[in-house]
Design a protein around this motif. Sequence first.
Motif, mmCIF file in Angstrom:
data_model
loop_
_atom_site.group_PDB
_atom_site.id
_atom_site.type_symbol
_atom_site.label_atom_id
_atom_site.label_comp_id
_atom_site.label_asym_id
_atom_site.label_seq_id
_atom_site.Cartn_x
_atom_site.Cartn_y
_atom_site.Cartn_z
ATOM 1 N N ASN A 1 33.417 44.567 42.613
ATOM 2 C CA ASN A 1 33.022 43.201 42.270
ATOM 3 C C ASN A 1 32.199 42.568 43.389
ATOM 4 O OD1 ASN A 1 32.913 40.914 40.581
ATOM 5 N ND2 ASN A 1 34.625 39.948 41.660
ATOM 6 N N ARG A 2 31.295 43.374 43.950
ATOM 7 C CA ARG A 2 30.390 42.887 44.980
ATOM 8 C C ARG A 2 28.954 43.004 44.485
ATOM 9 N NH1 ARG A 2 31.902 42.992 50.733
ATOM 10 N NH2 ARG A 2 34.138 43.420 50.974
ATOM 11 N N ILE B 1 48.315 43.212 43.472
ATOM 12 C CA ILE B 1 47.969 41.788 43.549
ATOM 13 C C ILE B 1 48.813 41.030 42.526
ATOM 14 C CG2 ILE B 1 45.635 42.241 44.362
ATOM 15 C CD1 ILE B 1 45.855 40.914 40.938
ATOM 16 N N THR B 2 49.009 39.761 42.792
ATOM 17 C CA THR B 2 49.783 38.915 41.891
ATOM 18 C C THR B 2 48.857 37.863 41.296
ATOM 19 O OG1 THR B 2 51.775 39.226 43.232
ATOM 20 C CG2 THR B 2 51.774 37.396 41.675
ATOM 21 N N THR B 3 48.792 37.810 39.989
ATOM 22 C CA THR B 3 47.910 36.855 39.317
ATOM 23 C C THR B 3 48.523 35.461 39.351
ATOM 24 O OG1 THR B 3 48.918 37.254 37.155
ATOM 25 C CG2 THR B 3 47.094 38.685 37.800
ATOM 26 N N ASP B 4 47.757 34.486 38.905
ATOM 27 C CA ASP B 4 48.217 33.098 38.930
ATOM 28 C C ASP B 4 49.479 32.893 38.087
ATOM 29 O OD1 ASP B 4 46.132 32.452 40.585
ATOM 30 O OD2 ASP B 4 44.818 31.771 38.957
ATOM 31 N N ASP B 5 49.652 33.712 37.054
ATOM 32 C CA ASP B 5 50.839 33.547 36.215
ATOM 33 C C ASP B 5 52.013 34.391 36.704
ATOM 34 O OD1 ASP B 5 50.101 36.106 35.553
ATOM 35 O OD2 ASP B 5 49.749 35.715 33.421
ATOM 36 N N LYS C 1 39.272 43.043 37.118
ATOM 37 C CA LYS C 1 38.362 42.638 38.195
ATOM 38 C C LYS C 1 39.147 42.134 39.402
ATOM 39 C CE LYS C 1 35.829 38.916 37.582
ATOM 40 N NZ LYS C 1 34.718 38.037 37.130
ATOM 41 N N GLN C 2 40.205 41.363 39.151
ATOM 42 C CA GLN C 2 41.013 40.824 40.240
ATOM 43 C C GLN C 2 41.772 41.936 40.959
ATOM 44 O OE1 GLN C 2 43.552 37.597 39.044
ATOM 45 N NE2 GLN C 2 44.368 37.259 41.110
ATOM 46 N N LEU C 3 42.273 42.904 40.197
ATOM 47 C CA LEU C 3 43.017 44.016 40.798
ATOM 48 C C LEU C 3 42.124 44.891 41.664
ATOM 49 C CD1 LEU C 3 45.358 46.020 41.159
ATOM 50 C CD2 LEU C 3 44.724 47.017 38.939
ATOM 51 N N PHE D 1 39.796 34.016 49.282
ATOM 52 C CA PHE D 1 39.296 35.381 49.125
ATOM 53 C C PHE D 1 40.482 36.332 48.964
ATOM 54 C CE2 PHE D 1 35.660 33.617 51.507
ATOM 55 C CZ PHE D 1 34.613 34.067 50.720
ATOM 56 N N SER D 2 40.371 37.228 48.017
ATOM 57 C CA SER D 2 41.365 38.301 47.896
ATOM 58 C C SER D 2 40.632 39.626 47.730
ATOM 59 C CB SER D 2 42.289 38.054 46.698
ATOM 60 O OG SER D 2 41.564 38.092 45.480
#
Length: 561
Positions: free
Chosen positions: A82-83, A348-352, A390-392, A475-476
């Motif tokens: 994701n860069r 990673i831990t998502t917002d939920d 994408k977040q992971l 940033f994560s």
Amino acid sequence: MTTVSSTSTSTAASTGYSALSSSSSGTGIDYSALIEAKVNARLSKADRIDTKITANEAKITAYTDLQDKLQAVNDALDGLRNRSTSTGASSNLFGQRTAYVGDDDVFSATVDDDTEVGTYSVVVQQLATKHKIAADSASSKTDALGYSGSFTLQAADGSAVTISMESDDSLTDLRDAINANKSTSGVTASIVQVSDSSYQLILTSNNTGEAISLTDGGDGVLSSLGLTDSDGAIKNEMVAVQDAIVEVDGVTITRSSNTIDDAIEGVTLNLYSASPDTAISMEVSTDLSAIKSAISSFVDAYNEYRDFVVTQQSTTSDGTASSDATLFSDSLLRQIVRSVNSALNTSITTDDGTVLSMASLGITFNSSNELELDEDTLNSILSTDIDSVKQLLGLNMTSSSSQMSLLRYTSSASALSFSLDIVRGDDGTLTSASVNGDSSLFTVSGNRIIGASGTAYEGIVLVYSGNSGSVDIDFSQGLADKLFGVIDDASATYDSDLATAIDDLETRDTDLESKSNDIKTKAETYRTTLTAYYAKLEAAAEQAALLLKQLTYSDSSSSDS
């Protein structure tokens, strides 16, 4: 007697080393074996050095193989980070877009990267056409037409050109004269054979939606050819010129081309056929197949690397390193394996509150510690929750302001959260950006906010177009981005752990090879010196033996007399 003695001495001196073997030696001493033993004693040090060089070369080959396999893993990971190019990647698969069209026989679409995703209803009401007109038929394409004069022609997007004719010009001559200027006029000529004795000149506009216009020079050439009627109008129109008409979400769009790139931002429509009564759905979305392919390639590349590691750790039945385990117990290999394994366990831990890991993508370890991919699991999360993927996997920046964007990120920090207090002056320029009142952590240049060298923010470049105020930034670093960084530190072509180790070994080998060659050169010089020395001893011994034989012969002769 004197002649015999001279010959013997000359032979011993000239034959040197070859005459010093025990079979030809006058003394019976095997000087060659003696020389060889002395020289080999000196060469043994070079042999030990050569053994080190060979071991180093094997290690260099193994390190290079490891480097190649790790770089193959990173090749697969690169687009999953994701860069953008400015933040260190050659591509960003999460920014790549594709269009799924309900009926691609009617039209297809190509989509620019980072185009907004969405669904559209498209109706192709009419295709754009190329204007096509014909002259009257002629009985031959090579016989003289008998017309002289001139006319001008052009398509709407071309420039008028004048075509002059002589009475002996044929249909072929006319075609060639028109085509010599087709790039200027925008009109191309061709000849169609209608029958054995009937030929027609066809004029076609080079581009769709562009009408052909003709103007006679006053000699009636156009009407004689049958391109215009007595009123100067087109006589034989084979295909009428028309624009493409497309309806997008109820909005009618007219264009002269069947390739339309300005109706939907970032989307190019390629029209193939008209279907005026059919609304076709087009979905612009992330290119999921490209992401899936990259993940599959990563699994394959990782398993190639893993197989290499296993080989380097293999032992024989007695517990010693196998012949293929060049890097057995190698500290650098152990360090790389630990770092790679640690990055693979990133979660990673998502917002939920959902915890995502490699297993969320359907990737698990098998009994051999190789990766296995469950395509059903991967397909499910790609189609239902691409944002979590994408977040992971990737580098993610969230900001409390939509006017804050990331231009560059080369920071080694895996996670950063901070608030920027931004001040914009009366003249509209940024004057400062501070964190907790410290304005030395960032510098400003135009609309850019740049992390200061030597701070935790070094390598970060932000672009801000908003007003003065406070902006929260987070940033994560996801699994793919973190693993890429670990592997790049270990295996990059320059300035990585493996590159440094290879350079050190090559430098060491160069030094060792120089020492070995020096020892070998000196040993050969020693061989030459010994050979000459023993040759002289042998010659002296042979001379003494000859003199003794002469004396014995003289004594014997005296007794007989």
